[in-house]
Design a protein around this motif. Structure first.
Motif, PDB file in Angstrom:
ATOM      1  N   TRP A 181       0.723  -0.599  -0.455  1.00  0.00           N
ATOM      2  CA  TRP A 181       0.209  -0.246   0.482  1.00  0.00           C
ATOM      3  C   TRP A 181       1.377   1.108  -0.058  1.00  0.00           C
ATOM      4  CZ3 TRP A 181      -3.963  -0.651   3.973  1.00  0.00           C
ATOM      5  CH2 TRP A 181      -5.267  -2.221   4.417  1.00  0.00           C
ATOM      6  N   ALA A 182       2.023   1.059   0.737  1.00  0.00           N
ATOM      7  CA  ALA A 182       2.963   2.444   0.915  1.00  0.00           C
ATOM      8  C   ALA A 182       3.921   2.618  -0.599  1.00  0.00           C
ATOM      9  CB  ALA A 182       3.751   2.016   1.678  1.00  0.00           C
ATOM     10  N   VAL A 183       4.247   1.533  -1.012  1.00  0.00           N
ATOM     11  CA  VAL A 183       4.602   1.743  -2.537  1.00  0.00           C
ATOM     12  C   VAL A 183       3.708   2.577  -3.173  1.00  0.00           C
ATOM     13  CG1 VAL A 183       5.688   0.628  -4.186  1.00  0.00           C
ATOM     14  CG2 VAL A 183       6.315  -0.625  -1.794  1.00  0.00           C
ATOM     15  N   LEU A 184       2.749   1.390  -2.826  1.00  0.00           N
ATOM     16  CA  LEU A 184       1.215   2.253  -4.950  1.00  0.00           C
ATOM     17  C   LEU A 184       1.327   3.866  -4.079  1.00  0.00           C
ATOM     18  CD1 LEU A 184      -0.212  -1.271  -4.781  1.00  0.00           C
ATOM     19  CD2 LEU A 184       0.839   0.559  -6.317  1.00  0.00           C
ATOM     20  N   ALA A 185       1.232   4.201  -2.907  1.00  0.00           N
ATOM     21  CA  ALA A 185       0.388   5.524  -2.119  1.00  0.00           C
ATOM     22  C   ALA A 185       1.747   6.238  -3.086  1.00  0.00           C
ATOM     23  CB  ALA A 185       0.782   5.125  -1.156  1.00  0.00           C
ATOM     24  N   VAL A 186       2.333   5.724  -2.682  1.00  0.00           N
ATOM     25  CA  VAL A 186       3.846   7.114  -2.850  1.00  0.00           C
ATOM     26  C   VAL A 186       4.210   7.322  -4.842  1.00  0.00           C
ATOM     27  CG1 VAL A 186       6.244   7.031  -2.779  1.00  0.00           C
ATOM     28  CG2 VAL A 186       5.610   6.654  -0.768  1.00  0.00           C
ATOM     29  N   THR A 187       3.739   5.959  -5.127  1.00  0.00           N
ATOM     30  CA  THR A 187       4.032   5.555  -6.256  1.00  0.00           C
ATOM     31  C   THR A 187       2.668   6.713  -7.325  1.00  0.00           C
ATOM     32  OG1 THR A 187       4.336   3.360  -6.527  1.00  0.00           O
ATOM     33  CG2 THR A 187       3.633   4.540  -8.511  1.00  0.00           C
ATOM     34  N   GLY A 188       1.359   6.627  -6.506  1.00  0.00           N
ATOM     35  CA  GLY A 188       0.329   7.622  -6.649  1.00  0.00           C
ATOM     36  C   GLY A 188       1.169   9.166  -6.570  1.00  0.00           C
ATOM     37  N   VAL A 189       0.704   9.637  -5.092  1.00  0.00           N
ATOM     38  CA  VAL A 189       1.036  11.332  -5.495  1.00  0.00           C
ATOM     39  C   VAL A 189       2.359  11.352  -6.073  1.00  0.00           C
ATOM     40  CG1 VAL A 189       2.830  12.720  -3.047  1.00  0.00           C
ATOM     41  CG2 VAL A 189       0.814  10.587  -2.608  1.00  0.00           C
ATOM     42  N   ALA A 190       3.585  10.326  -6.368  1.00  0.00           N
ATOM     43  CA  ALA A 190       4.235  11.321  -7.593  1.00  0.00           C
ATOM     44  C   ALA A 190       3.083  11.242  -8.846  1.00  0.00           C
ATOM     45  CB  ALA A 190       5.664  10.391  -6.972  1.00  0.00           C
ATOM     46  N   LEU A 191       2.727  10.427  -9.148  1.00  0.00           N
ATOM     47  CA  LEU A 191       1.523  10.200 -10.429  1.00  0.00           C
ATOM     48  C   LEU A 191       1.110  11.506 -10.884  1.00  0.00           C
ATOM     49  CD1 LEU A 191       1.740   6.700 -11.131  1.00  0.00           C
ATOM     50  CD2 LEU A 191       3.619   8.360 -12.285  1.00  0.00           C
ATOM     51  N   LEU A 192       0.684  11.936  -9.554  1.00  0.00           N
ATOM     52  CA  LEU A 192      -0.003  12.872 -10.303  1.00  0.00           C
ATOM     53  C   LEU A 192       0.604  14.554 -10.092  1.00  0.00           C
ATOM     54  CD1 LEU A 192      -3.283  11.525  -7.469  1.00  0.00           C
ATOM     55  CD2 LEU A 192      -3.553  11.821  -9.826  1.00  0.00           C
ATOM     56  N   ARG A 193       1.489  14.699  -9.162  1.00  0.00           N
ATOM     57  CA  ARG A 193       2.869  15.527  -9.100  1.00  0.00           C
ATOM     58  C   ARG A 193       2.913  15.927  -9.747  1.00  0.00           C
ATOM     59  NH1 ARG A 193       4.943  19.495  -8.878  1.00  0.00           N
ATOM     60  NH2 ARG A 193       5.604  20.380  -6.811  1.00  0.00           N
ATOM     61  N   PHE A 194       3.752  15.421 -10.191  1.00  0.00           N
ATOM     62  CA  PHE A 194       4.926  15.594 -11.358  1.00  0.00           C
ATOM     63  C   PHE A 194       4.652  15.250 -12.623  1.00  0.00           C
ATOM     64  CE2 PHE A 194       7.568  14.118  -8.345  1.00  0.00           C
ATOM     65  CZ  PHE A 194       8.153  15.182  -8.065  1.00  0.00           C
ATOM     66  N   PHE A 195       2.922  15.016 -13.002  1.00  0.00           N
ATOM     67  CA  PHE A 195       2.667  14.278 -14.177  1.00  0.00           C
ATOM     68  C   PHE A 195       1.118  14.750 -14.398  1.00  0.00           C
ATOM     69  CE2 PHE A 195       6.318  11.447 -14.573  1.00  0.00           C
ATOM     70  CZ  PHE A 195       7.071  12.082 -15.436  1.00  0.00           C
ATOM     71  N   PRO A 196      -0.005  15.854 -13.615  1.00  0.00           N
ATOM     72  CA  PRO A 196      -1.440  15.686 -13.418  1.00  0.00           C
ATOM     73  C   PRO A 196      -2.137  15.684 -14.014  1.00  0.00           C
ATOM     74  CG  PRO A 196      -0.209  17.992 -14.101  1.00  0.00           C
ATOM     75  CD  PRO A 196       0.810  16.943 -13.239  1.00  0.00           C
ATOM     76  N   VAL A 197      -3.370  15.056 -14.132  1.00  0.00           N
ATOM     77  CA  VAL A 197      -4.028  14.497 -15.072  1.00  0.00           C
ATOM     78  C   VAL A 197      -5.355  15.765 -14.934  1.00  0.00           C
ATOM     79  CG1 VAL A 197      -3.949  12.288 -14.327  1.00  0.00           C
ATOM     80  CG2 VAL A 197      -5.377  13.364 -12.807  1.00  0.00           C
ATOM     81  N   ARG A 198      -5.771  16.078 -16.309  1.00  0.00           N
ATOM     82  CA  ARG A 198      -7.085  17.248 -16.834  1.00  0.00           C
ATOM     83  C   ARG A 198      -8.136  16.474 -15.770  1.00  0.00           C
ATOM     84  NH1 ARG A 198      -7.317  17.712 -22.290  1.00  0.00           N
ATOM     85  NH2 ARG A 198      -7.509  15.454 -22.658  1.00  0.00           N
ATOM     86  N   ARG A 199      -9.292  17.530 -15.423  1.00  0.00           N
ATOM     87  CA  ARG A 199     -10.388  17.310 -14.615  1.00  0.00           C
ATOM     88  C   ARG A 199     -11.453  17.600 -15.953  1.00  0.00           C
ATOM     89  NH1 ARG A 199     -13.142  20.116  -9.221  1.00  0.00           N
ATOM     90  NH2 ARG A 199     -15.205  18.870  -9.722  1.00  0.00           N
TER      91      ARG A 199
END
Length: 318
Positions: free
Chosen positions: A284-302
């Motif tokens: 969970w921690a590994v996935l959470a860090v990955t998800g936060v990094a992806l959203l932070r550095f490669f944001p998605v459009r709403r």
């Protein structure tokens, strides 16, 4: 018409219907388990089809208003069945998912071992030997070669072999649901909420201890944690590409590779999936860090408001 209840009713209702034979047969490990588990994966796709078959517009991210159901090719594009507006990026994300998920699994296993949460037996592969004997199979002389081949096949062929059932889920959760929840709640809240829904949908099996046998019925709530963490990553792949296929590959890879820990574990101290590996707290921690990094550095459009089940325009339906 708010189509979200229809999608959820079909997805959840049919999941319980499909899993009923497992309950009637006495629980996990009975003959219907594997068949029911696979058939369940197609119920979200049936939920999407139910939404499309309803009168009026089916509420796609790029759909227009009107009282007529859109052609299926339009609905397919809106729900991510194509390669999106930038096929090159989508194919790159497919490759990232194909190779990235095994990397996350490897990191979670290595981190679990470093923290003393799992014991690895990389010489005798004693846990794998025990599993072979339990199945009545002979332990081959070249066990290390067999393990290597199994790992390579899981990494390279697993996503392809699991693609069809993974699509059954991903077309519903990431293809249809995620853009609507993100449009209504924003990227972070929408992705988290979709993960909660995805996790609770597994209840027909997780209430029986699926994935976390020692937790019993509490596994139904516990598995939500994994689904939220993994769902953020899968959802990011969907939103970043405009396509469901990177998420399909990621899902298929997770199903193929997470069992690698059984090949590498020590029979004297079997791994506890509650804490170790990708499905445990470490994962969970590994996935959470990955998800936060992806959203932070490669944001998605709403997505636009037309994608939201809470804000669909009133003129969309008669």
């Amino acid at each position: 018409m708010n189509r979200l209840p229809v999608f959820l009713a079909v997805s959840f209702g049919l999941a319980w219907v499909v899993a009923l034979p497992v309950w009637l047969a006495g629980g996990l490990g009975t003959p219907p388990t594997q068949v029911s588990a696979v058939l369940m994966m197609f119920t979200p796709a049936l939920g999407v089809l139910a939404v499309w078959l309803l009168p009026g517009r089916s509420g796609g991210p790029g759909g227009s208003g009107g009282t007529r159901r859109p052609p299926f090719r339009v609905f397919a594009r809106e729900t991510g069945l194509t390669l999106g507006e930038r096929p090159g990026r989508t194919l790159l994300l497919v490759l990232l998912a194909w190779l990235g998920v095994p990397l996350l699994v490897a990191v979670s296993i290595a981190l679990s071992a470093a923290l003393g949460l799992v014991s690895l037996d990389l010489t005798r592969f004693s846990l794998f030997q025990e599993a072979l004997r339990a199945q009545g199979a002979q332990v081959p002389a070249g066990l290390s070669t067999m393990v290597t081949v199994q790992v390579v096949l899981a990494v390279l062929a697993g996503p392809l072999l699991n693609a069809v059932p993974a699509l059954g889920e991903e077309w519903g959760w990431r293809g249809w649901l995620v853009p609507r929840l993100v449009a209504a709640r924003g990227p972070v809240a929408g992705l988290i909420l979709s993960g909660v829904v995805w996790g609770l949908w597994h209840a027909p099996l997780t209430l029986l201890g699926y994935n976390y046998a020692r937790l019993g019925p509490w596994a139904a709530l516990y598995f939500v944690g994994f689904c939220v963490a993994a769902g953020v990553v899968f959802g990011w792949l969907r939103l970043r590409s405009g396509s469901v296929w990177p998420a399909v590959v990621a899902h298929g890879s997770v199903n193929a590779v997470t069992g690698v820990v059984v090949l590498l574990g020590d029979a004297a101290a079997p791994p506890d999936p509650v804490v170790a590996g990708l499905t445990g707290l470490v994962g969970w921690a590994v996935l959470a860090v990955t998800g936060v990094a992806l959203l932070r550095f490669f944001p998605v459009r709403r997505p636009g408001p037309a994608a939201s089940p809470l804000t669909e325009p009133s003129h969309a339906d008669p």
